[in-house]
Design a protein around this motif. Sequence first.
Motif, short mmCIF file in Angstrom:
data_model
loop_
_atom_site.label_atom_id
_atom_site.label_comp_id
_atom_site.label_asym_id
_atom_site.label_seq_id
_atom_site.Cartn_x
_atom_site.Cartn_y
_atom_site.Cartn_z
N ASN A 207 52.71 44.82 42.39
CA ASN A 207 51.74 44.57 41.33
C ASN A 207 51.31 43.10 41.29
O ASN A 207 50.12 42.78 41.29
N ILE A 208 52.30 42.20 41.32
CA ILE A 208 51.94 40.77 41.19
C ILE A 208 51.29 40.25 42.46
O ILE A 208 50.46 39.34 42.42
N LEU A 209 51.64 40.83 43.62
CA LEU A 209 51.04 40.35 44.87
C LEU A 209 49.62 40.85 45.07
O LEU A 209 48.77 40.14 45.60
N TYR A 210 49.35 42.09 44.66
CA TYR A 210 48.07 42.70 45.04
C TYR A 210 47.18 43.12 43.88
O TYR A 210 45.98 43.30 44.06
N GLU A 211 47.76 43.32 42.68
CA GLU A 211 46.97 43.89 41.59
C GLU A 211 46.74 42.93 40.42
O GLU A 211 46.01 43.25 39.51
N VAL A 212 47.39 41.77 40.47
CA VAL A 212 47.17 40.77 39.41
C VAL A 212 46.24 39.69 39.97
O VAL A 212 46.59 39.01 40.94
N PRO A 213 45.04 39.56 39.41
CA PRO A 213 44.13 38.52 39.92
C PRO A 213 44.41 37.17 39.25
O PRO A 213 45.11 37.11 38.25
N LEU A 214 43.85 36.13 39.83
CA LEU A 214 43.84 34.83 39.11
C LEU A 214 42.90 34.97 37.93
O LEU A 214 41.85 35.61 38.05
N PRO A 215 43.24 34.38 36.76
CA PRO A 215 42.26 34.41 35.66
C PRO A 215 41.00 33.66 36.10
O PRO A 215 41.09 32.66 36.83
N ALA A 216 39.85 34.14 35.67
CA ALA A 216 38.60 33.41 35.97
C ALA A 216 38.59 32.12 35.15
O ALA A 216 39.23 32.05 34.10
N PRO A 217 37.86 31.08 35.60
CA PRO A 217 37.80 29.84 34.81
C PRO A 217 37.35 30.12 33.37
O PRO A 217 36.40 30.87 33.15
N GLY A 218 38.10 29.54 32.42
CA GLY A 218 37.75 29.71 31.00
C GLY A 218 38.19 31.04 30.42
O GLY A 218 37.80 31.38 29.30
N ILE A 230 53.09 39.39 30.18
CA ILE A 230 53.03 37.93 30.43
C ILE A 230 51.57 37.52 30.32
O ILE A 230 50.69 38.18 30.88
N ILE A 231 51.33 36.41 29.58
CA ILE A 231 49.95 35.95 29.37
C ILE A 231 49.78 34.58 30.03
O ILE A 231 50.66 33.72 29.92
N CYS A 232 48.66 34.39 30.70
CA CYS A 232 48.34 33.05 31.21
C CYS A 232 46.85 32.81 31.02
O CYS A 232 46.08 33.76 30.88
N GLN A 233 46.46 31.55 30.99
CA GLN A 233 45.03 31.23 30.79
C GLN A 233 44.65 30.07 31.71
O GLN A 233 45.49 29.28 32.10
N ARG A 234 43.36 30.02 32.02
CA ARG A 234 42.87 28.99 32.95
C ARG A 234 41.73 28.24 32.30
O ARG A 234 40.83 28.85 31.72
N PRO A 235 41.75 26.91 32.36
CA PRO A 235 40.68 26.13 31.70
C PRO A 235 39.30 26.43 32.29
O PRO A 235 39.17 26.82 33.45
N GLY A 236 38.27 26.23 31.46
CA GLY A 236 36.89 26.41 31.90
C GLY A 236 36.45 25.29 32.82
O GLY A 236 37.15 24.28 32.99
N LEU A 237 35.25 25.43 33.40
CA LEU A 237 34.76 24.46 34.39
C LEU A 237 34.55 23.07 33.79
O LEU A 237 34.61 22.07 34.50
N GLY A 238 34.28 23.01 32.48
CA GLY A 238 34.04 21.69 31.88
C GLY A 238 35.28 21.06 31.29
O GLY A 238 35.24 19.97 30.72
N GLU A 239 36.42 21.75 31.41
CA GLU A 239 37.67 21.25 30.81
C GLU A 239 38.54 20.57 31.86
O GLU A 239 38.26 20.63 33.06
N LEU A 240 39.62 19.95 31.38
CA LEU A 240 40.58 19.35 32.30
C LEU A 240 41.20 20.46 33.13
O LEU A 240 41.44 21.55 32.64
N PRO A 241 41.48 20.18 34.43
CA PRO A 241 42.01 21.24 35.30
C PRO A 241 43.38 21.74 34.83
O PRO A 241 44.04 21.10 34.03
N LEU A 242 43.78 22.89 35.37
CA LEU A 242 45.03 23.53 34.97
C LEU A 242 46.23 22.62 35.21
O LEU A 242 46.36 22.02 36.27
#
Length: 1238
Positions: A207-218, A230-242
């Motif tokens: 599941n984690i190798l093939y079925e979980v994508p990277l969160p899109a920016p923002g 498990i929850i994770c978030q990724r900053p938007g394009l105008g924000e400081l990088p992850l």
Amino acid sequence: MSGSSAVSGTAPCRFAHYFVICGIDTETGLEPDELAGENFEQSPLKRTFKSKVLARYPENVEWNPFDQDAVNMLCMPKGLSFRTQADQRDPQYHSFIITKEDGSRTYGFVHTFYEEVTSPQICSAMQTLYQMHNAEHASADSPTSSSSSRRAGGYDSSRDTLYVSKALCLIAPMPFMHACRRFLSQLHKAVTSATAPPLPLESYVHNILYEVPLPAPGRSLKFHGVYEPIICQRPGLGELPLADFPLAEAFTLLGVENLVQVFTCTLLEMQILLYSQDYQRLMTVAEGITTLLFPFQWQHVYVPILPASLLHFLDAPVPYLMGLQSKEGTDRSKLELPQEANLCFVDIDNHYIELPEDFPHFPNKTEFIQELSEVLLSFGIPTNTGTVALRQLEDDGRNGNLAGEELAVLELLQGNATLERLQALTKRTGVTVARVDALRAGVKAQSIEGQGGRTAAEEEELKNAKLNVQLREVFASRFTTMFADYEAFVIQSAPDLESWLTNREQMHNFDKASFLSDQPEPYLPFLSHFIETQMFATFIDNKIMSQWEEKEPLLRVFDARIDKARLYNVRAPSLRSSSYQRCSILKESAQAIEQRLMKIDHTAIHPHLLDMKIGQGKYEQGFFPKLQADVLNTGPTNNKWSHRTATAQRRKDRHRQQTEHLTLDNDLKEKYMQEARSLGKNLRQPKLSDLSPAVIAQTNWKFVEGLLKECRMKTKRMLVEKMGREAVELGHGEANITGLEENTLIASLCDLLERIWSHGLQVKQGKSALWSHLLHYQAREEKLDSSSLNSLNIRVRRVDLYASMPVRMSSHSYIFCISIMCLLRHIQSMSEIKTDVGRARAWIRLSLEKKLLSQHLKQLLSRQALTKKLYKRYAFLRCEEEKEQFLFHLLSLNAVDYFCFTSVFTTIMIPYRVVIIPIKKLSNAMTTSNPWVCVSGELGDSGIMQIPKNVLEMTFDCQNLGKLTTVQLGHDNAGLLAKWLVDCVMVRNEITGHTYRFPCGRWLGKGVDDGSLERVLIGELVVPSGEEDSGRGCRTPPLQRSPSQTRRIKLTSGQIQEAIGEAVNNIIKHFHKPEKERGSLTVLLCGENSLVAALEQFFHHDFKSARLFQKTVFVWDFVEKAVAYMESADQMGDLQETAEPLGMTCQSLCHYVNAINSTPRNIGKDGKFQLLVCLGARDRLLPQWLPLLVECPVILRMYEDTALLRDRTTVNALIGVLETLHDFPITLEASLVKGIDL
């Protein structure tokens, strides 16, 4: 191009690339790890054994090839670790990073736990090792002690259970540290719990190798572990990088001030070594610091966890940021580091740092620390933890939670009726019990937050994320303020990318001098160093390339912030001031994260049963099963985001094909970029996969080439900048170097020499490798032949003052040997310098100022036996060809004059020698009077010193005077022969060897010349003989010198007017230079071709001075007569009719002339005129006095009709020229105005 570009456009957006298991290979058994520094004295359980990658899924990923050796080494940096049931076996967690050659990064997250050893071969091998170990020690000890030691801490297979470490690792393209940690710990929990997990482990890994994508920016993403989501978030394009590593922990471990100091060292690209027993702490601090660099990126060697087998890499003579694991029980003093002159050592566990010498503070450091402390306190994190022992996570305030003890106190207070009544009483009387209120508020806040429906772990994660972003915003805000105008100073000179890349090294990309002149004074020490770094150069390169390519992500975010700041600040007078500006977007940055975590944008596919054969995936408690490779090596082809990736990929391919003919071939571009940027770029991380001697030799060869290239670049830059400056003084072009910048360049040359001398050291002695080498040289030379050395010393002292180093002596080698020894003794006698690093830098600066740096180093390295004894074969100093080129580059610095020793060591005592040279052909060269002298320089004066009678030479010790400017020479007019005709005065700085000549060429005595008993002479630096020809055309122009009588050559009226214009222009230029660059104003006022000299020519034009049978009349006589006329006219009331301002001007002229005449100093008439001009220029009165002198009837008697002073048009033009000086604050040297009370 580091962290931000880790996920290249071609990499599909998968959350994790590999799942890896490392541990013991039962096939090969126990293999000692020699590279980790095996110690056979240790008991076998404490030794290090080789680990292996037991399995990895999938086998390979096209866009991120698997590096087996690197992953194995970083998953288990110490190799395998064994325990018995008697030892602690808590699971450990750490992360690591692999930096590829192009700068992209891959992150690893590792969960290490202990698993029982079931292999009888391994158990019996360990038993055998113990028996051998005990047998070896039995010979030294008695049999009873040997058996008791076996019982105490040994291993007996019949009695003990053996455990070995095993590592589960996720390799991911982005640093989602918390999410990976939670996934791996749930996976481990599934193995150790009494009941089998809901699904086979393969389902979760798949599941984690093939079925979980990277969160899109923002966006935020929710996926499922074994037990919990498990929850994770990724900053938007105008924000400081992850950045997911907890900054709060880095601040708590080091303390705010220490962290800011380490951050400053990182910005200035020093060598930074982190030291801790805990791998995760090394990673947290390293990632924390590099994250805070936004918008800049670390460009050099970056190894947050340095495996034991790579310790030789600390020898790298380049900037690095490395993490070293400390062994239990070893302290800092036992740690042998190859070089420490430029090292920032960070002992994380003991909250202690060692900083390099002489490094500038970060601008507004105090206010900056205050703002960071307030952010930390707002999240309940105390900021003085840099010095106290750390408590565990759950017991400190870093989660905003109250410690268990505080909760118990509150319950006790609330349950006590007496205390409740007391509190009610205090409230009624207006008193508050702060401690209780704070406790109650904390608990209340907790209960409110708990109502949000989030688990404690989610709550902690949210808090960490909010705190992280607010701390990063404070740092980013400092750079936005400091570099708000950087774009204005970027030089865009190339027509296209190809020509820019081809000529990158020859181009100036940033106008450093103008940028620095635009900055507030307190920022300059830091900024002048920082704009010389590789990270700043790369930032500017990215800016220039953005006109032809897509903007680099960090640059895009930074530029957007500057544009936003401009919108609010129209044009930023506030951005240019040094007043501290706080970050204004803390709340909104935290809100963006909170909103993403509150409202999940995307939920990944749940783990599900895979198509596995019956009987696969069986569960055995405590053991991690062998996973089924057939289901884990390929992913599904039907989930929706893999289609999204493929479509995006096709779109990108099309776009690439369209633009390929417009842009450079990528390989060619990369080649140019590698060449264009200095060393370190292609050595960001050592090759972990191959540690053969050949690879180590190749790495060292890269270092040698890089050091030579860096030397070439630095010396070229120093020469070009310095000559550019001198060309200005000669009247060509624009100046482009400031003293501050020059000092920065010299400091960086000192750092480079230290790194060269540290490369390939056999044994390290002291913190400075160069100073250590010099001391070895000194000891050897003193031992060799003290008698011949003494005789040479005597010969060297006899060298004539005019000659420089005695080049004509029989042996250059001997001369330079003596010279090195003299310099060493001077430096050793300077009590102001306390450290070896300081002494080495002083020696470099002094050699450079004496123009002997290259020759001295050549002489030092000519003792080959000594060099072989101190350095390994691969060391830079033992590569003959490179060493010769290096010395040649340094030799080129002799073309210009540096005062880098004199201007830096301002408080040291320096011996000076003064020689007075009379005009010998006249019989009365000697005088019966008592002469005296006072030497002045840019840093002070010697005070008046009596010269013994009939002695023309004296020496004196005095605090460093800096560059010498004037000499006051005089006598008391005693005796019969009280007249003295002096040709010049010579003054020599006995340490730097600089000799100054102060021309005079006039009499000192009553009734001769202008009757002066003292004169102020202006100096010029003497060029050592033998240098005039070699250095012609590129030498520093001489200072102007004092005028002598011979200068009054008859000039035409046009030449005189031109001379006045030139003199005034020079004074205006002087004030337009940065304050520290201006040099001596006295030279421009009183030297040759100065304002005084030009005005004397003006006043002497057609002056009736030489009368037949009468004594010479001076200009001062005319001034005195004019003043006498004005005073008498004033008494008769003639001046009462004049306008008020004119009357005031008349009074001021009379007042100044009378004050000069009544001074106790015995200055002659020309000296008095000089003083009047200087005072008039200082007090802005010259243009007002001129009309008075012109109108005075005395002029008719003393000047011809054709005199310039009687031409109204010319006088008005002169007044106009002199008025331009009114805009500048002219200050006069003390030697000029001594004894004048105005």
